[in-house]
Design an enzyme around this catalytic site. Sequence first.
Site, mmCIF file in Angstrom:
data_model
loop_
_atom_site.group_PDB
_atom_site.id
_atom_site.type_symbol
_atom_site.label_atom_id
_atom_site.label_comp_id
_atom_site.label_asym_id
_atom_site.label_seq_id
_atom_site.Cartn_x
_atom_site.Cartn_y
_atom_site.Cartn_z
ATOM 1 N N ARG A 137 -8.082 12.259 12.172
ATOM 2 C CA ARG A 137 -6.695 12.155 13.056
ATOM 3 C C ARG A 137 -6.003 12.854 13.089
ATOM 4 N NH1 ARG A 137 -5.266 6.980 9.493
ATOM 5 N NH2 ARG A 137 -3.351 6.868 10.536
ATOM 6 N N GLY A 173 -5.033 7.925 5.775
ATOM 7 C CA GLY A 173 -3.946 9.352 6.168
ATOM 8 C C GLY A 173 -2.832 9.033 5.385
ATOM 9 N N LYS A 202 0.527 -1.592 0.244
ATOM 10 C CA LYS A 202 -0.125 0.069 0.156
ATOM 11 C C LYS A 202 1.045 1.338 -0.036
ATOM 12 C CE LYS A 202 -2.840 1.259 3.645
ATOM 13 N NZ LYS A 202 -2.398 1.734 4.210
ATOM 14 N N ASP A 240 2.284 -1.457 11.999
ATOM 15 C CA ASP A 240 0.805 -1.593 11.088
ATOM 16 C C ASP A 240 0.259 -3.158 11.981
ATOM 17 O OD1 ASP A 240 0.534 1.061 10.409
ATOM 18 O OD2 ASP A 240 0.983 0.247 8.255
ATOM 19 N N LYS A 297 -4.224 6.267 14.484
ATOM 20 C CA LYS A 297 -4.440 5.303 13.368
ATOM 21 C C LYS A 297 -5.740 5.767 12.994
ATOM 22 C CE LYS A 297 -0.210 4.077 13.205
ATOM 23 N NZ LYS A 297 0.842 5.408 11.778
ATOM 24 N N ARG A 333 3.142 5.619 -3.067
ATOM 25 C CA ARG A 333 3.942 6.656 -3.462
ATOM 26 C C ARG A 333 4.263 7.250 -5.348
ATOM 27 N NH1 ARG A 333 4.316 5.652 1.502
ATOM 28 N NH2 ARG A 333 5.919 6.513 2.473
#
Length: 428
Positions: free
Chosen positions: A119, A91, A19, A312, A339, A24
Amino acid sequence: MIIKPIKKIRQIIDIPGDKSISHRAIMLSSIAEGESKIFNFLKGNDPMNTIACFRQMGVSIDLNGDCVVVRGVGLRGLVRPADVLDVGNSGTTIRLMAGILAGQDFQSIVSGDESIKNRPMDRIIKPLRKMGANIKGIDRENFAPLKIHGGNIRPIKYKLPVASAQVKSAILLASLYAKDKTIIVEPKKSRDHTERMMNYMGADIWSRDRSITSEPLEKLYGKEIYIPGDISSAAFFLVLGTLVEDGEILINGVGLNPTRTGILDVLRQMGASIQIISPRVLNGEPMGDLLVKSSSLKGISIGGDMIPRLIDEVPIIAVAASLAEGKTTISNAEELKVKESNRISAMVNELKNIGADIEETHDGMIIHGKSEIRGGKIHSYKDHRIAMALTIAGLVSQEGVDIDDPNCVDISFPNFFHIINGVIKDES
Ligand code: S3P
């Protein structure tokens, strides 16, 4: 969704693309010169939202089967979006894209779902303002929607208050628009996919200890990018293969960037049998196949520099620790509270409900392992990693679990339940 317990697995699994790297790849290809071809892109809701945002800013992005073709517009070729840029639950999209928007001489508004609006955003607002961007949040300047008017970016030397790859990456992306070098110092080393991919596309970013220097540059170049399988998704099957009574799973093509492999170190330290097969490097990212076999685990202490390397994976580690012998302590993990959900209280509540011996601490959790967990009704908190961790808990429990809102797995692992169904069918 009802998940019944299983005892035996023999599987070969392909898990979807990483992910972090998928986000990116879209962002950097969009602001590069020329065409990029991205293979094994994760078509989960989060990276698809990144695609939608860059399309709104005039980038042509085509999905051709397994290949995504991006026609880069260059560092200064994005156009002002006509509407709000909606990142959904992501996020990574809002924070990294804010770095790029900080360099654009137009106004944009970025927002997302209820989770995103809760967040913290001051962590990117502060450094991007220091770099010269006009960026505003609501509610004490800490929350989305964000209004950004960029341009005239200055280089900075910035000490990150939290070990966050998202904040580091936002600054690195903004630094592409500065005329002198930008230096970032991290409190603990976080994932370095941005640095690796920017260098692969022509940037000059180098690091020494915890300091990262981004040298000024003229342009990035479009490239072919192969995205490795996501180790954060593989983690669920590493724990399943370990905990099930008679298990052997081969997971193909998993990203093994050392800033992400904390899960391998921790599971091995707990007693897991995980072998790396055919290690290789593709476009600057290490990868390999993972073979996991069932074994019994013992409790350990996890904290300090290890935390960003498995941030994570804490929900699935909590499942492993619930069935390990002895005590596991997870500390310095307060970032988990901000998160997609508060992952500390979510996992503690739900694992307790299905029979685990687990308590919350101010910065993590303490788990006293048992030889079995019962099972029962559980909530996903609409958080993909909570839903998947608890599904694995159900498969290795006595009675199975009944999980609400399971569709949130589409955020990062759309075929998760398809693979799980295959595992269950094979057993019967
Ligand atoms: C990510 C970085 C991590 C991670 C998130 C993805 C990224 O967040 O939790 O899922 O792609 O850079 P932080 O860097 O904010 O801890």
